[in-house]
Design an enzyme around this catalytic site. Structure first.
Site, PDB file in Angstrom:
ATOM      1  N   HIS A  15       0.917  -1.120   0.102  1.00 22.25           N
ATOM      2  CA  HIS A  15      -0.269  -0.219   0.145  1.00 22.25           C
ATOM      3  C   HIS A  15       0.894   1.172   0.074  1.00 22.25           C
ATOM      4  O   HIS A  15       1.481   1.456   1.135  1.00 22.25           O
ATOM      5  CB  HIS A  15      -0.991  -0.039   1.338  1.00 22.25           C
ATOM      6  N   HIS A  17       1.614   5.410  -1.714  1.00 17.51           N
ATOM      7  CA  HIS A  17       1.186   6.613  -2.601  1.00 17.51           C
ATOM      8  C   HIS A  17       2.320   7.254  -3.039  1.00 17.51           C
ATOM      9  O   HIS A  17       3.424   7.413  -2.359  1.00 17.51           O
ATOM     10  CB  HIS A  17       0.487   7.553  -1.737  1.00 17.51           C
ATOM     11  N   LEU A  18       2.600   7.172  -4.449  1.00 15.38           N
ATOM     12  CA  LEU A  18       3.939   7.624  -5.235  1.00 15.38           C
ATOM     13  C   LEU A  18       3.736   9.046  -5.729  1.00 15.38           C
ATOM     14  O   LEU A  18       4.471   9.580  -6.321  1.00 15.38           O
ATOM     15  CB  LEU A  18       4.191   6.609  -6.288  1.00 15.38           C
ATOM     16  N   ARG A  19       2.119   9.373  -5.829  1.00 18.78           N
ATOM     17  CA  ARG A  19       1.771  10.893  -6.481  1.00 18.78           C
ATOM     18  C   ARG A  19       2.243  10.662  -7.761  1.00 18.78           C
ATOM     19  O   ARG A  19       2.523   9.763  -8.504  1.00 18.78           O
ATOM     20  CB  ARG A  19       2.772  12.034  -5.539  1.00 18.78           C
ATOM     21  N   ASN A  43      -5.016   7.419  -6.133  1.00 15.06           N
ATOM     22  CA  ASN A  43      -5.776   8.542  -5.787  1.00 15.06           C
ATOM     23  C   ASN A  43      -4.949   9.933  -6.283  1.00 15.06           C
ATOM     24  O   ASN A  43      -4.574  10.669  -5.544  1.00 15.06           O
ATOM     25  CB  ASN A  43      -6.192   8.674  -4.343  1.00 15.06           C
ATOM     26  N   LYS A 101      -9.541  -0.118  -5.821  1.00 14.36           N
ATOM     27  CA  LYS A 101      -9.421   0.819  -4.695  1.00 14.36           C
ATOM     28  C   LYS A 101     -10.778   1.190  -4.372  1.00 14.36           C
ATOM     29  O   LYS A 101     -11.167   2.109  -5.254  1.00 14.36           O
ATOM     30  CB  LYS A 101      -8.389   1.868  -4.601  1.00 14.36           C
ATOM     31  N   HIS A 138     -10.512   1.331   1.662  1.00 17.86           N
ATOM     32  CA  HIS A 138     -10.315   2.206   2.953  1.00 17.86           C
ATOM     33  C   HIS A 138     -11.390   2.049   3.528  1.00 17.86           C
ATOM     34  O   HIS A 138     -12.734   2.536   3.404  1.00 17.86           O
ATOM     35  CB  HIS A 138     -10.163   3.625   2.072  1.00 17.86           C
ATOM     36  N   HIS A 176      -4.816  -0.584   5.640  1.00 19.45           N
ATOM     37  CA  HIS A 176      -4.496   0.061   6.664  1.00 19.45           C
ATOM     38  C   HIS A 176      -5.246   0.051   8.049  1.00 19.45           C
ATOM     39  O   HIS A 176      -5.701   1.005   8.574  1.00 19.45           O
ATOM     40  CB  HIS A 176      -3.947   1.609   6.375  1.00 19.45           C
ATOM     41  N   LEU A 221      -4.730   9.244   7.923  1.00 26.12           N
ATOM     42  CA  LEU A 221      -6.043   8.686   8.110  1.00 26.12           C
ATOM     43  C   LEU A 221      -5.998   7.030   7.401  1.00 26.12           C
ATOM     44  O   LEU A 221      -5.237   7.147   6.447  1.00 26.12           O
ATOM     45  CB  LEU A 221      -7.188   9.281   6.871  1.00 26.12           C
ATOM     46  N   ASP A 249       1.545   2.583   3.712  1.00 20.61           N
ATOM     47  CA  ASP A 249       0.665   3.821   3.412  1.00 20.61           C
ATOM     48  C   ASP A 249       1.350   5.183   3.645  1.00 20.61           C
ATOM     49  O   ASP A 249       1.123   6.072   3.930  1.00 20.61           O
ATOM     50  CB  ASP A 249      -0.403   4.175   4.365  1.00 20.61           C
ATOM     51  N   HIS A 253       3.409  14.490   1.416  1.00 22.50           N
ATOM     52  CA  HIS A 253       2.789  15.810   1.237  1.00 22.50           C
ATOM     53  C   HIS A 253       3.798  16.992   1.675  1.00 22.50           C
ATOM     54  O   HIS A 253       4.658  16.713   2.435  1.00 22.50           O
ATOM     55  CB  HIS A 253       1.825  16.171   2.322  1.00 22.50           C
ATOM     56  N   ALA A 265      -3.642  14.805   5.558  1.00 23.08           N
ATOM     57  CA  ALA A 265      -3.172  13.606   6.205  1.00 23.08           C
ATOM     58  C   ALA A 265      -2.450  12.647   5.657  1.00 23.08           C
ATOM     59  O   ALA A 265      -2.486  12.819   4.062  1.00 23.08           O
ATOM     60  CB  ALA A 265      -4.642  12.816   6.262  1.00 23.08           C
TER      61      ALA A 265
HETATM   62  C1  NCD Z   1      -3.500   9.406   1.847  1.00 25.25           C
HETATM   63  C2  NCD Z   1      -3.109  10.369   1.087  1.00 25.25           C
HETATM   64  O1  NCD Z   1      -2.484  11.440   1.466  1.00 25.25           O
HETATM   65  O2  NCD Z   1      -3.149   9.882  -0.148  1.00 25.25           O
HETATM   66  N1  NCD Z   1      -3.380   9.893   3.355  1.00 25.25           N
HETATM   67  C3  NCD Z   1      -3.299   9.207   4.398  1.00 25.25           C
HETATM   68  O3  NCD Z   1      -3.448   9.720   5.415  1.00 25.25           O
HETATM   69  N2  NCD Z   1      -3.103   7.858   4.405  1.00 25.25           N
HETATM   70  C4  NCD Z   1      -4.728   8.635   1.731  1.00 25.25           C
HETATM   71  C5  NCD Z   1      -5.343   7.364   2.315  1.00 25.25           C
HETATM   72  O4  NCD Z   1      -4.488   6.313   2.020  1.00 25.25           O
HETATM   73  O5  NCD Z   1      -6.070   7.452   3.268  1.00 25.25           O
HETATM   74 ZN    ZN Z   2      -3.260   5.033   1.553  1.00 23.95          ZN
END
Ligand code: NCD
Ligand code: ZN
Length: 348
Positions: A15, A17-19, A43, A101, A138, A176, A221, A249, A253, A265
């Site tokens: 899990h 996030h690579l943006r 996302n 997802k 989620h 998560h 989150l 996760d 940011h 988050a």
């Molecule tokens: C994630 C994000 O910033 O894309 N944020 C987080 O707090 N985990 C989104 C997510 O997985 O809920």
């Molecule tokens: Zn996530």
């Protein structure tokens, strides 16, 4: 004598996030340095809703890797009210989409295009069940009148249990997980379910968000919970039960959006993920359970081979950087400036 060195099969991040764009370029190498593969969250803005978008995103991820990196991004689609059965079949047959997802609309970062009512996704869920394509969930309700600390627990009764009753053969990852209720649910449920657990939910309880002042780098989150939940998650992760596997996760940011009146988050843990997990397992006296959790259970769920190669961790204090480069700003990793007792020292 305590173990001072640990060599395990090369792990994966189930899990992540690579943006995209410059941010992707800033963070992709960190995950590739630790993991062989990662389930890449969809996302983005706009979200990755089609197989063509997932293919293009995969190509951008590969292009963002440092030269010589050996990293396989496992792509996902973002489920919407309009995802069709045909799109699901195309995804299942693509060879590079490994899950879909479910973000309840409004639950988290860039979830506005998510599912407003799970019943609207029935055709897509039916097709996923038939194709064996996993649903990654989620698991939080979004109702304003449900306490933010209870949203996962309430999701189990209101959404997860009815969903599994309606689609008993649908393969699901409860992403998560953060509560004892989710850990117990996953342990006791019928087959076809797994759960990812982050390093930060194994290491911290909700006090971390408030220690000495409001600390936005500990805000993610689903939000950190009470100590009893952290303990239950640690027990689950270290139990050897193959239903639980590693998912950082890691959610980068920019510093200015974290240190903000309405802080985003997400905890950025990619650069030191394995070291954080090793610290949590070590503190529980369960280092011997790390390899299963990090390297074996995820591939078994996703029906993929276990990685060739190994990584070695050594007991050796080092300081987490205060800040790392990020486009137009900086990024603050979780627990910045603190000392970790485990260090990734080799990859073979
Ligand atoms: C994630 C994000 O910033 O894309 N944020 C987080 O707090 N985990 C989104 C997510 O997985 O809920
Ligand atoms: Zn996530």
């Amino acid at each position: 004598m305590a173990t001072d060195e640990l060599t395990i099969t090369r792990p994966d991040d189930w899990h992540l996030h690579l943006r995209d764009g410059d941010a992707l370029a800033a963070v992709a190498g960190a995950s590739a340095a630790q993991f062989a593969r990662a389930i890449v969250m969809p996302n983005l803005k706009p979200p990755v809703t089609t197989v063509d978008q997932a293919r293009a995103y995969r190509d951008r991820v590969l292009a963002a890797l440092p030269p010589g990196a050996d990293f396989d991004p496992l792509m996902t689609l973002y489920l919407t009210d309009n995802t069709s059965a045909a799109q699901i079949r195309e995804a299942a047959r693509s060879g590079f989409v490994h899950g879909v997802k479910l973000y309840p609309a409004g639950a988290t970062t860039n979830s506005d295009a998510g599912v407003t009512d799970i019943r609207l996704a029935s055709a897509a869920l039916e097709a996923m069940q038939a194709e064996g394509l996993a649903l990654l969930v989620h698991g939080e309700v979004t109702d304003r009148d449900v306490d933010v600390f209870d949203r996962e627990k309430v999701f189990i009764d209101r959404v997860m249990i009815p969903l599994r009753r309606d689609f008993p053969a649908l393969r699901i990852v409860f992403e998560h997980i953060t509560t004892m209720q989710a850990a117990q649910y996953v342990r006791d449920a019928d087959d076809g379910i797994g759960a990812t657990i982050t390093a930060h939910h194994l290491l911290y309880n909700r006090n971390a968000i408030f220690a000495g002042g409001l600390r936005p780098h500990w805000y993610c989150l689903p939000v950190l919970k009470r100590e009893e939940h952290r303990r239950a998650l640690l027990e689950a992760a270290t139990s050897g039960n193959p239903r639980y596997f590693l998912g950082t996760d890691s959610a980068p940011h920019a510093q200015r959006l974290k240190e903000h009146a309405a802080a985003c988050a997400g905890c950025y843990t990619a650069p030191h993920a394995l070291e954080l997990y090793a610290s949590a397992f070590d503190a529980a006296g369960a280092l011997d359970a790390l390899e299963g959790f990090a390297s074996h259970h995820g591939p078994a769920f996703y029906r993929l081979p276990v990685n060739a190669g190994t990584v070695t961790l050594r007991r050796e204090p080092w300081q987490i950087p205060e800040s790392l480069p990020f486009p137009g700003d900086a990024i603050v990793p979780l627990a910045a400036g603190e000392t970790l007792q485990w260090r990734l020292v080799a990859r073979r």
